[in-house]
Design an enzyme around this catalytic site. Sequence first.
Site, PDB file in Angstrom:
ATOM      1  N   ALA A  11      77.427   2.981  50.568  1.00 40.11           N
ATOM      2  CA  ALA A  11      76.040   3.445  50.523  1.00 40.11           C
ATOM      3  C   ALA A  11      75.382   3.106  49.173  1.00 40.11           C
ATOM      4  O   ALA A  11      74.333   2.454  49.131  1.00 40.11           O
ATOM      5  CB  ALA A  11      76.011   4.949  50.779  1.00 40.11           C
ATOM      6  N   GLY A  13      76.562   1.239  46.495  1.00 38.68           N
ATOM      7  CA  GLY A  13      76.655  -0.180  46.118  1.00 38.68           C
ATOM      8  C   GLY A  13      75.674  -1.024  46.916  1.00 38.68           C
ATOM      9  O   GLY A  13      75.044  -1.941  46.379  1.00 38.68           O
ATOM     10  N   LYS A 175      73.804  17.925  37.760  1.00 42.65           N
ATOM     11  CA  LYS A 175      74.108  17.359  39.088  1.00 42.65           C
ATOM     12  C   LYS A 175      75.415  17.960  39.614  1.00 42.65           C
ATOM     13  O   LYS A 175      75.555  18.236  40.806  1.00 42.65           O
ATOM     14  CB  LYS A 175      74.211  15.829  38.974  1.00 42.65           C
ATOM     15  CG  LYS A 175      74.682  15.124  40.243  1.00 42.65           C
ATOM     16  CD  LYS A 175      73.554  14.439  40.976  1.00 42.65           C
ATOM     17  CE  LYS A 175      73.894  14.035  42.397  1.00 42.65           C
ATOM     18  NZ  LYS A 175      74.607  12.795  42.510  1.00 42.65           N
ATOM     19  N   GLU A 256      86.442  13.653  47.200  1.00 46.33           N
ATOM     20  CA  GLU A 256      86.296  13.633  45.730  1.00 46.33           C
ATOM     21  C   GLU A 256      86.455  15.051  45.158  1.00 46.33           C
ATOM     22  O   GLU A 256      85.653  15.487  44.338  1.00 46.33           O
ATOM     23  CB  GLU A 256      84.923  13.061  45.354  1.00 46.33           C
ATOM     24  CG  GLU A 256      84.796  11.560  45.554  1.00 46.33           C
ATOM     25  CD  GLU A 256      83.448  11.022  45.082  1.00 46.33           C
ATOM     26  OE1 GLU A 256      82.412  11.579  45.492  1.00 46.33           O
ATOM     27  OE2 GLU A 256      83.447  10.053  44.321  1.00 46.33           O
TER      28      GLU A 256
HETATM   29  N1  LIG Z   1      76.038   8.342  49.319  1.00 47.15           N
HETATM   30  C1  LIG Z   1      75.242   9.082  48.579  1.00 47.15           C
HETATM   31  O1  LIG Z   1      74.207   9.531  49.059  1.00 47.15           O
HETATM   32  C2  LIG Z   1      75.588   9.374  47.126  1.00 47.15           C
HETATM   33  C3  LIG Z   1      74.598   9.939  46.330  1.00 47.15           C
HETATM   34  C4  LIG Z   1      74.875  10.157  44.990  1.00 47.15           C
HETATM   35  C5  LIG Z   1      76.107   9.836  44.471  1.00 47.15           C
HETATM   36  N2  LIG Z   1      77.070   9.299  45.253  1.00 47.15           N
HETATM   37  C6  LIG Z   1      78.343   8.951  44.617  1.00 47.15           C
HETATM   38  O2  LIG Z   1      78.391   7.529  44.481  1.00 47.15           O
HETATM   39  C7  LIG Z   1      79.755   7.075  44.579  1.00 47.15           C
HETATM   40  C8  LIG Z   1      79.847   6.060  45.720  1.00 47.15           C
HETATM   41  O3  LIG Z   1      79.576   6.770  46.920  1.00 47.15           O
HETATM   42  P1  LIG Z   1      79.175   6.077  48.296  1.00 47.15           P
HETATM   43  O4  LIG Z   1      78.517   7.131  49.106  1.00 47.15           O
HETATM   44  O5  LIG Z   1      78.471   4.808  48.073  1.00 47.15           O
HETATM   45  O6  LIG Z   1      80.625   5.791  48.892  1.00 47.15           O
HETATM   46  P2  LIG Z   1      81.023   4.889  50.157  1.00 47.15           P
HETATM   47  O7  LIG Z   1      79.846   4.710  51.063  1.00 47.15           O
HETATM   48  O8  LIG Z   1      82.281   5.473  50.686  1.00 47.15           O
HETATM   49  O9  LIG Z   1      81.315   3.479  49.504  1.00 47.15           O
HETATM   50  C9  LIG Z   1      82.406   3.228  48.654  1.00 47.15           C
HETATM   51  C10 LIG Z   1      82.787   1.781  48.876  1.00 47.15           C
HETATM   52  O10 LIG Z   1      83.812   1.427  47.945  1.00 47.15           O
HETATM   53  C11 LIG Z   1      84.662   0.531  48.613  1.00 47.15           C
HETATM   54  N3  LIG Z   1      85.929   0.365  47.895  1.00 47.15           N
HETATM   55  C12 LIG Z   1      86.901   1.270  47.672  1.00 47.15           C
HETATM   56  N4  LIG Z   1      87.916   0.708  46.974  1.00 47.15           N
HETATM   57  C13 LIG Z   1      87.556  -0.580  46.749  1.00 47.15           C
HETATM   58  C14 LIG Z   1      88.192  -1.660  46.101  1.00 47.15           C
HETATM   59  N5  LIG Z   1      89.405  -1.542  45.539  1.00 47.15           N
HETATM   60  N6  LIG Z   1      87.556  -2.857  46.064  1.00 47.15           N
HETATM   61  C15 LIG Z   1      86.330  -3.020  46.646  1.00 47.15           C
HETATM   62  N7  LIG Z   1      85.673  -2.019  47.272  1.00 47.15           N
HETATM   63  C16 LIG Z   1      86.291  -0.809  47.336  1.00 47.15           C
HETATM   64  C17 LIG Z   1      84.820   1.156  49.986  1.00 47.15           C
HETATM   65  O11 LIG Z   1      85.363   0.197  50.857  1.00 47.15           O
HETATM   66  P3  LIG Z   1      85.916   0.518  52.347  1.00 47.15           P
HETATM   67  O12 LIG Z   1      84.801   0.079  53.241  1.00 47.15           O
HETATM   68  O13 LIG Z   1      87.117  -0.326  52.478  1.00 47.15           O
HETATM   69  O14 LIG Z   1      86.172   1.996  52.407  1.00 47.15           O
HETATM   70  C18 LIG Z   1      83.372   1.520  50.271  1.00 47.15           C
HETATM   71  O15 LIG Z   1      82.673   0.426  50.833  1.00 47.15           O
HETATM   72  C19 LIG Z   1      80.601   8.328  44.799  1.00 47.15           C
HETATM   73  O16 LIG Z   1      81.094   8.821  43.573  1.00 47.15           O
HETATM   74  C20 LIG Z   1      79.600   9.326  45.402  1.00 47.15           C
HETATM   75  O17 LIG Z   1      79.959  10.672  45.189  1.00 47.15           O
HETATM   76  C21 LIG Z   1      76.836   9.041  46.583  1.00 47.15           C
END
Ligand SMILES: NC(=O)c1ccc[n+]([C@@H]2O[C@H](COP(=O)([O-])OP(=O)(O)OC[C@H]3O[C@@H](n4cnc5c(N)ncnc54)[C@H](OP(=O)(O)O)[C@@H]3O)[C@@H](O)[C@H]2O)c1
Length: 298
Positions: A11, A13, A175, A256
């Site tokens: 999400a 990235g 946060k 997490e």
């Molecule tokens: N989503 C939100 O609304 C939000 C808002 C604020 C903060 N955050 C924070 O932002 C951070 C990221 O969250 P997210 O929601 O974006 O998580 P996410 O959607 O689960 O995305 C994480 C990505 O990292 C990939 N990944 C894991 N290990 C890897 C590796 N070794 N090499 C390459 N890619 C790898 C995962 O791949 P796979 O597809 O293989 O699993 C997944 O695509 C977290 O700390 C979260 O708490 C999120």
Amino acid sequence: MARIAIVGVGAIGGVTAALLQQAGGHELLLCTRKPMSGLSVETPDGVVTVHAKFVTDPCEAFEVDWVLVATKAYDVAGAAKWLDKLCSKGAPVAVLQNGVEHRERFAPYVALENILPVMVDCPAERQTLDKIRQRGVMHLKVPDSGLGREFVEMFSGTPADATVVPDFVSVVWRKLCFNSAGVLSALVLQPAGVVRDERMSEVALQIIRECAAVARAEGAHLEENVPDLVLAAQRAAPADSINSMLADRQAGRPVEIDARNGVIVRLGRKHGIATPMNSMAVALMETMTGKRLAVDQI
Ligand SMILES: NC(=O)c1ccc[n+]([C@@H]2O[C@H](COP(=O)([O-])OP(=O)(O)OC[C@H]3O[C@@H](n4cnc5c(N)ncnc54)[C@H](OP(=O)(O)O)[C@@H]3O)[C@@H](O)[C@H]2O)c1
């Protein structure tokens, strides 16, 4: 114009990649675990199709000017495998993750002066491997430093709210106050509306109060009524919204818990502050998800 690698294209990235593309002129390298050939992001302003080079093997990576890591906090060791090649010319690493320990997580892999912690706030979720839905503005806050200003500049001309802040410690702890109570929803497997229940509301308040006490001991400047404000905001959130810890749990992924509640217990212990509610939340979550930490890790 910069060569920018994003490690972890979920999400956050994915939204970041779409923003950097909108900035124009950057060359994007997207480092993923699963093979991807394209990425589209449904932003509040329309769909953005991201044009980038995709790689799945850290050996195929090459040196870039900036690395942005947007994996979950529990995937840092895997993310670090990309850094040898990406940072071979000393590229800085921006860590877009929740929690307050961005530098500590990457200190084993990157020189401290090259780590930029980023507070990211953006409602977004991955719908399929190559489709992300961004529901609102992405806020990115970084410490006011040379690296911080360079990072903000990369998002210039985009719809992101990217800014340097003089007091980053207070920003990330504020946060975390919000995120800390999210554990309740993940524990009971119910969306955010669960804190509207009076008894759950009281438990949430105690979790947030512990977080705020540890935050102040760590040097954060938080108003006296922060716990009440945070709880009010949580109770006002859409009742059906699903936080990322609940989403991870529903999907059978790790959660997490250490970055969001374990840290409150660990740092509380360091300052002699009791954190029984967060301790209980961590113990319950670790037991329910089948992952028990060694006693000295929590
Ligand atoms: N989503 C939100 O609304 C939000 C808002 C604020 C903060 N955050 C924070 O932002 C951070 C990221 O969250 P997210 O929601 O974006 O998580 P996410 O959607 O689960 O995305 C994480 C990505 O990292 C990939 N990944 C894991 N290990 C890897 C590796 N070794 N090499 C390459 N890619 C790898 C995962 O791949 P796979 O597809 O293989 O699993 C997944 O695509 C977290 O700390 C979260 O708490 C999120």
